[in-house]
Motif scaffolding. Structure first.
Motif, PDB file in Angstrom:
ATOM      1  N   THR A 111     -45.603  49.040  25.552  1.00  0.00           N
ATOM      2  CA  THR A 111     -47.009  49.139  25.182  1.00  0.00           C
ATOM      3  C   THR A 111     -47.191  49.509  23.715  1.00  0.00           C
ATOM      4  OG1 THR A 111     -47.043  51.406  25.976  1.00  0.00           O
ATOM      5  CG2 THR A 111     -47.785  49.694  27.505  1.00  0.00           C
ATOM      6  N   SER A 112     -46.189  50.105  23.087  1.00  0.00           N
ATOM      7  CA  SER A 112     -46.308  50.465  21.675  1.00  0.00           C
ATOM      8  C   SER A 112     -46.028  49.273  20.749  1.00  0.00           C
ATOM      9  CB  SER A 112     -45.369  51.613  21.343  1.00  0.00           C
ATOM     10  OG  SER A 112     -44.036  51.219  21.552  1.00  0.00           O
ATOM     11  N   ASP A 113     -45.485  48.203  21.295  1.00  0.00           N
ATOM     12  CA  ASP A 113     -45.230  47.015  20.480  1.00  0.00           C
ATOM     13  C   ASP A 113     -46.550  46.372  20.089  1.00  0.00           C
ATOM     14  OD1 ASP A 113     -42.536  47.364  20.664  1.00  0.00           O
ATOM     15  OD2 ASP A 113     -42.213  45.776  22.129  1.00  0.00           O
ATOM     16  N   PRO A 114     -46.628  45.840  18.866  1.00  0.00           N
ATOM     17  CA  PRO A 114     -47.872  45.187  18.474  1.00  0.00           C
ATOM     18  C   PRO A 114     -48.087  43.895  19.258  1.00  0.00           C
ATOM     19  CG  PRO A 114     -46.212  44.927  16.771  1.00  0.00           C
ATOM     20  CD  PRO A 114     -45.623  45.827  17.817  1.00  0.00           C
ATOM     21  N   PRO A 115     -49.351  43.533  19.494  1.00  0.00           N
ATOM     22  CA  PRO A 115     -49.620  42.270  20.171  1.00  0.00           C
ATOM     23  C   PRO A 115     -49.244  41.098  19.270  1.00  0.00           C
ATOM     24  CG  PRO A 115     -51.666  43.247  19.403  1.00  0.00           C
ATOM     25  CD  PRO A 115     -50.565  44.249  19.133  1.00  0.00           C
ATOM     26  N   CYS A 116     -49.012  39.965  19.889  1.00  0.00           N
ATOM     27  CA  CYS A 116     -48.653  38.755  19.149  1.00  0.00           C
ATOM     28  C   CYS A 116     -49.842  37.820  19.059  1.00  0.00           C
ATOM     29  CB  CYS A 116     -47.509  38.019  19.843  1.00  0.00           C
ATOM     30  SG  CYS A 116     -45.967  38.925  19.841  1.00  0.00           S
ATOM     31  N   ALA A 117     -49.920  37.126  17.937  1.00  0.00           N
ATOM     32  CA  ALA A 117     -50.921  36.089  17.725  1.00  0.00           C
ATOM     33  C   ALA A 117     -50.192  34.793  17.397  1.00  0.00           C
ATOM     34  CB  ALA A 117     -51.854  36.463  16.576  1.00  0.00           C
ATOM     35  N   LEU A 118     -50.802  33.679  17.771  1.00  0.00           N
ATOM     36  CA  LEU A 118     -50.318  32.355  17.390  1.00  0.00           C
ATOM     37  C   LEU A 118     -51.345  31.751  16.457  1.00  0.00           C
ATOM     38  CD1 LEU A 118     -48.541  29.812  17.549  1.00  0.00           C
ATOM     39  CD2 LEU A 118     -49.722  29.227  19.685  1.00  0.00           C
ATOM     40  N   VAL A 119     -50.929  31.438  15.233  1.00  0.00           N
ATOM     41  CA  VAL A 119     -51.812  30.816  14.242  1.00  0.00           C
ATOM     42  C   VAL A 119     -51.417  29.353  14.121  1.00  0.00           C
ATOM     43  CG1 VAL A 119     -52.558  30.809  11.825  1.00  0.00           C
ATOM     44  CG2 VAL A 119     -52.076  32.987  12.977  1.00  0.00           C
ATOM     45  N   VAL A 120     -52.429  28.465  14.207  1.00  0.00           N
ATOM     46  CA  VAL A 120     -52.178  27.029  14.172  1.00  0.00           C
ATOM     47  C   VAL A 120     -53.072  26.394  13.112  1.00  0.00           C
ATOM     48  CG1 VAL A 120     -52.012  24.922  15.551  1.00  0.00           C
ATOM     49  CG2 VAL A 120     -51.808  27.157  16.684  1.00  0.00           C
ATOM     50  N   ASP A 121     -52.448  25.812  12.097  1.00  0.00           N
ATOM     51  CA  ASP A 121     -53.192  25.108  11.039  1.00  0.00           C
ATOM     52  C   ASP A 121     -52.211  24.199  10.311  1.00  0.00           C
ATOM     53  OD1 ASP A 121     -54.793  24.408   8.658  1.00  0.00           O
ATOM     54  OD2 ASP A 121     -56.072  26.086   9.296  1.00  0.00           O
ATOM     55  N   ASP A 122     -52.635  22.993   9.968  1.00  0.00           N
ATOM     56  CA  ASP A 122     -51.752  22.060   9.267  1.00  0.00           C
ATOM     57  C   ASP A 122     -51.790  22.239   7.751  1.00  0.00           C
ATOM     58  OD1 ASP A 122     -54.412  20.994   9.416  1.00  0.00           O
ATOM     59  OD2 ASP A 122     -53.637  19.067   8.737  1.00  0.00           O
ATOM     60  N   ASP A 123     -52.695  23.056   7.246  1.00  0.00           N
ATOM     61  CA  ASP A 123     -52.771  23.357   5.816  1.00  0.00           C
ATOM     62  C   ASP A 123     -51.947  24.623   5.567  1.00  0.00           C
ATOM     63  OD1 ASP A 123     -53.665  24.687   3.376  1.00  0.00           O
ATOM     64  OD2 ASP A 123     -55.265  23.186   3.306  1.00  0.00           O
ATOM     65  N   THR A 124     -50.844  24.485   4.850  1.00  0.00           N
ATOM     66  CA  THR A 124     -49.909  25.587   4.660  1.00  0.00           C
ATOM     67  C   THR A 124     -50.563  26.810   4.028  1.00  0.00           C
ATOM     68  OG1 THR A 124     -48.112  23.999   4.428  1.00  0.00           O
ATOM     69  CG2 THR A 124     -47.674  26.228   3.667  1.00  0.00           C
ATOM     70  N   LEU A 125     -51.431  26.608   3.038  1.00  0.00           N
ATOM     71  CA  LEU A 125     -52.071  27.752   2.376  1.00  0.00           C
ATOM     72  C   LEU A 125     -52.990  28.509   3.322  1.00  0.00           C
ATOM     73  CD1 LEU A 125     -52.832  26.274  -1.161  1.00  0.00           C
ATOM     74  CD2 LEU A 125     -51.009  27.862  -0.500  1.00  0.00           C
ATOM     75  N   ILE A 126     -53.771  27.781   4.110  1.00  0.00           N
ATOM     76  CA  ILE A 126     -54.667  28.434   5.074  1.00  0.00           C
ATOM     77  C   ILE A 126     -53.853  29.102   6.173  1.00  0.00           C
ATOM     78  CG2 ILE A 126     -56.491  28.064   6.780  1.00  0.00           C
ATOM     79  CD1 ILE A 126     -57.539  25.830   4.896  1.00  0.00           C
ATOM     80  N   LEU A 127     -52.787  28.440   6.624  1.00  0.00           N
ATOM     81  CA  LEU A 127     -51.897  29.013   7.629  1.00  0.00           C
ATOM     82  C   LEU A 127     -51.343  30.349   7.137  1.00  0.00           C
ATOM     83  CD1 LEU A 127     -50.252  28.463  10.352  1.00  0.00           C
ATOM     84  CD2 LEU A 127     -48.464  27.625   8.836  1.00  0.00           C
ATOM     85  N   MET A 128     -50.833  30.375   5.919  1.00  0.00           N
ATOM     86  CA  MET A 128     -50.245  31.599   5.378  1.00  0.00           C
ATOM     87  C   MET A 128     -51.303  32.690   5.180  1.00  0.00           C
ATOM     88  SD  MET A 128     -47.215  30.643   5.553  1.00  0.00           S
ATOM     89  CE  MET A 128     -46.481  32.162   5.039  1.00  0.00           C
ATOM     90  N   ASP A 129     -52.505  32.303   4.765  1.00  0.00           N
ATOM     91  CA  ASP A 129     -53.591  33.266   4.602  1.00  0.00           C
ATOM     92  C   ASP A 129     -53.960  33.892   5.949  1.00  0.00           C
ATOM     93  OD1 ASP A 129     -55.570  34.658   3.078  1.00  0.00           O
ATOM     94  OD2 ASP A 129     -57.082  33.211   3.744  1.00  0.00           O
ATOM     95  N   ALA A 130     -54.114  33.059   6.973  1.00  0.00           N
ATOM     96  CA  ALA A 130     -54.464  33.570   8.306  1.00  0.00           C
ATOM     97  C   ALA A 130     -53.354  34.465   8.853  1.00  0.00           C
ATOM     98  CB  ALA A 130     -54.744  32.411   9.255  1.00  0.00           C
ATOM     99  N   ILE A 131     -52.111  34.066   8.643  1.00  0.00           N
ATOM    100  CA  ILE A 131     -50.979  34.890   9.082  1.00  0.00           C
ATOM    101  C   ILE A 131     -51.045  36.258   8.402  1.00  0.00           C
ATOM    102  CG2 ILE A 131     -48.470  35.180   8.888  1.00  0.00           C
ATOM    103  CD1 ILE A 131     -48.273  32.102   9.374  1.00  0.00           C
ATOM    104  N   GLN A 132     -51.276  36.278   7.093  1.00  0.00           N
ATOM    105  CA  GLN A 132     -51.332  37.549   6.362  1.00  0.00           C
ATOM    106  C   GLN A 132     -52.475  38.428   6.873  1.00  0.00           C
ATOM    107  OE1 GLN A 132     -49.007  38.521   3.848  1.00  0.00           O
ATOM    108  NE2 GLN A 132     -49.913  40.423   4.564  1.00  0.00           N
TER     109      GLN A 132
END
Length: 143
Positions: free
Chosen positions: A6-27
């Motif tokens: 329960t102390s582990d952070p939750p996971c998210a899946l980010v999906v985008d074909d634009d690398t810059l937007i993908l990296m921004d959303a990940i950050q």
């Protein structure tokens, strides 16, 4: 990944074909306390969900991507197959029509800020699943 503590952070899946937007959303999501998986199209996202669905708590997806399916289809399939996954859909071009988004999913327009993403994640995910960093940031953004 095995069973998460329960102390582990939750996971998210980010999906985008634009690398810059993908990296921004990940950050943005990493700064909010998520561990992040990434995919650049719907087929890869579905494969990631099949493999890691027990860990993934949030899907953050673009609408327009290469392939036969778009982000709206991904959102609907995710809601059907993995109802525990909260869904946020983002686009700079498309707007959701009737039946595009599954129940409980939210939509944000691009470009988006960290504040907007955090607001919609808070609104979409059950509070007990929020990472600690997201709980500490101010939820003052208007709807």
């Amino acid at each position: 990944m095995s069973d998460q503590l329960t102390s582990d952070p939750p996971c998210a899946l980010v999906v985008d074909d634009d690398t810059l937007i993908l990296m921004d959303a990940i950050q943005i999501l990493e700064d909010a306390g998520f561990r992040v998986f990434e995919a650049m199209n719907v087929a890869d996202a579905l494969a990631m969900l099949d493999q890691h669905h027990r860990d993934i708590q949030l899907l953050f997806t673009d609408v327009h991507m290469p392939g036969d399916l778009d982000g709206f289809a991904l959102a609907r399939r995710t809601a059907e197959r993995f109802p525990h996954v909260a869904i946020v859909v983002a686009s700079g071009e498309a707007k959701p029509g009737p039946d595009d988004l599954p129940e409980g999913a939210t939509f944000i327009a691009k470009p988006f800020s960290a504040e907007v993403v955090h607001h919609h994640v808070r609104k979409t995910m059950p509070a007990e699943k929020h990472p600690p960093q997201l709980r500490r940031t101010s939820p003052s953004h208007p709807d």
